[in-house]
Design an enzyme around this catalytic site. Structure first.
Site, PDB file in Angstrom:
ATOM      1  CD  GLU A  17      -2.722  -1.542   2.073  1.00 37.22           C
ATOM      2  OE1 GLU A  17      -3.902  -3.113   2.578  1.00 37.22           O
ATOM      3  OE2 GLU A  17      -2.730  -0.914   3.311  1.00 37.22           O
ATOM      4  CD  GLU A  63      -3.949  -6.680   2.928  1.00 34.42           C
ATOM      5  OE1 GLU A  63      -3.725  -7.541   2.012  1.00 34.42           O
ATOM      6  OE2 GLU A  63      -3.051  -5.548   3.282  1.00 34.42           O
TER       7      GLU A  63
END
Lengths: 283, 283, 283
Positions: free
Chosen positions: B118, B139
């Protein structure tokens, strides 16, 4: 317009298929004096009822179409009235090429720098010589901001990261990297480029104009940046042009041969990477 | 902040060019305790008048920057106040990196997983070691929803199809595939990565700050997701974290060595693909 | 519905993983009679609480799923009521596949032309046989405008330039070019395609449904075209279908074997490039 001083040649290969050839040796520099010529051609492209496809190419060895003319007085540019879109003349013409009900193809051999890259980006498709094409937005390297749409168009074509690399490194992008990044549709071996583009144009010229125009229009809805985004860039370019950071760098480039046939024009990416060292650091 | 416990080092190579190095061995895990450190650095990046380019890299073998710290109490995260954008702390800092009038470059060697991916995606450009970089959003494989922007950023970078593959397979993406997908600008041979990134940063550092900032700002208009989209992701992550599907999977991963140097951390893509079999099926 | 006349088979490999197989030899043509079959399957995909991943593939040699059925009377298409999204039946189903809380994967072997390409583009991911996949939007070559979303979807997937090339050349795109352009996620050796897709589907089927659905929904926000854009296309297709340019070209294709197993269907890109020469030029 006197045919002898024309910088752009228009060759109607057939009623449906035209070639527009930049022929302003030795560098295919684009200046305020080129604007009315290109404008007349763009108007013809927009309005001809039989035209289906237009190919942009170059007759000048080493240059597809390069940067703006910085030897022309600024007033020659600022005096040109806005075009029918309400944008200033250069972005106006580029936006109109993108919206025309005709397929535009840039066939890139040699440098497509600055305006040359912007015209290629405004075209519907881009094919490049693997050995001889160089694309670049050199402006940030000279203290400028590009003015003809690449901040709006490049991220939509290749994603933000690669667009920022192209714009903020201001470096030369050869044909194969241009293909990997999506800057061009494909890079082809130089010997195959002309035949490939010609066959593609003739194929499209055999199709129905209304089917072409409606399909393109629906792609426009999905993919064209708003005109206002393009308009912001021209203002940013003109603003930057007046600042010392650009003036000093352009002057240094001129002292090394900018606007003349030679190494600075041929390897502009390299030279803008040096010019920050030739001049007193801005800070 | 005590220099001895710092997880991030800031090296001012020159007034215009900084390096930010993640140095939190053995895994470069990012937790609530990392937030104020990174926040101070982001604030400096945003406000320093001479800075033009910042490179993010790692001093930890095998890890650029990896996932969030799931051993820290949830309250340590939820107690952090929102940042100046109004977003929660992590998305706030990531959004501010993207908007800063400074060029950010992620130089990725080792794993960029979760927060690491990210942060790389929030940076302006990403270059990866062909042999040693692994990018991933792991995730979904652990019953979570990514929280730091990848659903907003990946489709704009590589298109919806490849973005969904990255996010919904939750698998490890090596350097060469990351380049093909546009996850990174380029993957370079490991031996060339540092030299390439350093030369690129020094080149940009020689340019004019205002030209850089204005050009980047115009690219922002064309390419940055709205802050609200990023904000939704953090809420989805926190919501998922409390659900049994995530708790069970994270517990199973912990039992196999999650958060410790070793195979689970090094091959997280493989292990999240197994964890649905270790636990009772959710349905 | 009589199992013997079914064109689509649904195989529930597990509660979480279904295969939807087009099995309408010899060409997998999609017509108005296929609509209720596909609609029932899409409804099941949308509403089944345990389903996580669905793979679309083909049982017909040489064809994944091809163009619309032009032998069916137009009234058979126009009589179908709009779907729950308010769009006409075909775009309605495609839009619902994209929005379903389930991962859809097109496993492409043989031709994905017209509707076949549109269904692949509506799916979340696309994997293609490197040797045996051909993707195309052939419509403009027949005087038509594509009707199932490719003008909205292709530019968002591969950028405006390559999307315009695919749509306006109306030519066949083999697997490897489809990968380079981002038309598919990846092209795999034919012998590896089935194993790769099956492993990927089983991996996703082991994950948590809510994590999958929430992550996909956030990607939808960033990447799906508005339904209205897709809706415009169907209207443009139906409008073009009634015009002489399309009628003449479709008639010429029929005379050469369109809608029958054989060379026209197998090399449709070639034949639409010839058809403008068989008929009197439109202008």
């Amino acid at each position: 317009m006197n045919a002898d001083t024309r910088q752009i040649r228009l060759d109607r290969r057939s009623p449906a298929y035209w070639r527009v050839t930049f022929d302003h040796p030795p560098l295919n520099i684009f200046g305020p004096e080129t604007v009315p010529e290109l404008n007349a051609i763009v108007t013809a492209i927009e309005t001809d009822p039989r035209l289906k496809v237009v190919v942009f190419d170059s007759a000048v060895e080493g240059f597809f179409l390069t940067h703006y003319n910085f030897l022309a007085p600024v007033e020659a540019s600022t005096a040109i009235p806005p075009g029918p879109t309400g944008l200033q003349a250069l972005p106006d013409m580029l936006v109109r090429i993108s919206r025309a009900p005709v397929v535009s193809i840039a066939s890139i051999r040699g440098r497509a720098t600055g305006v040359g890259s912007e015209l290629a980006l405004a075209s519907d498709m881009r094919f490049a010589s693997r050995e001889k094409a160089i694309l670049s937005q050199w402006e940030v390297g000279a203290g400028l901001v590009p003015g003809g749409g690449p901040m709006a168009r490049l991220p939509r074509l290749m994603g933000r990261g690669r667009a920022l690399e192209v714009l903020l490194t201001a470096d030369d992008i050869p044909g194969d990297l241009a293909e990997r990044y999506g800057y061009v549709n494909r890079a082809l071996p130089d010997a195959e480029l002309d035949g490939f583009v010609d066959a593609l144009a003739m194929r499209i010229a055999s199709f129905d104009k209304q089917a072409i125009a409606e399909t393109k229009h629906l792609v426009d809805i999905a993919s064209l940046p708003p005109d206002a985004e393009i308009g912001l860039e021209w203002g940013a370019f003109m603003g930057a042009l007046g600042r010392p950071a650009a003036q000093t760098r352009i002057k240094a480039l001129m002292e090394h041969g900018f606007h003349k046939a030679g190494d600075v024009e041929s390897r502009l990416g390299y030279y803008v990477g040096q010019v920050g060292g030739w001049v007193p650091p801005a800070l």
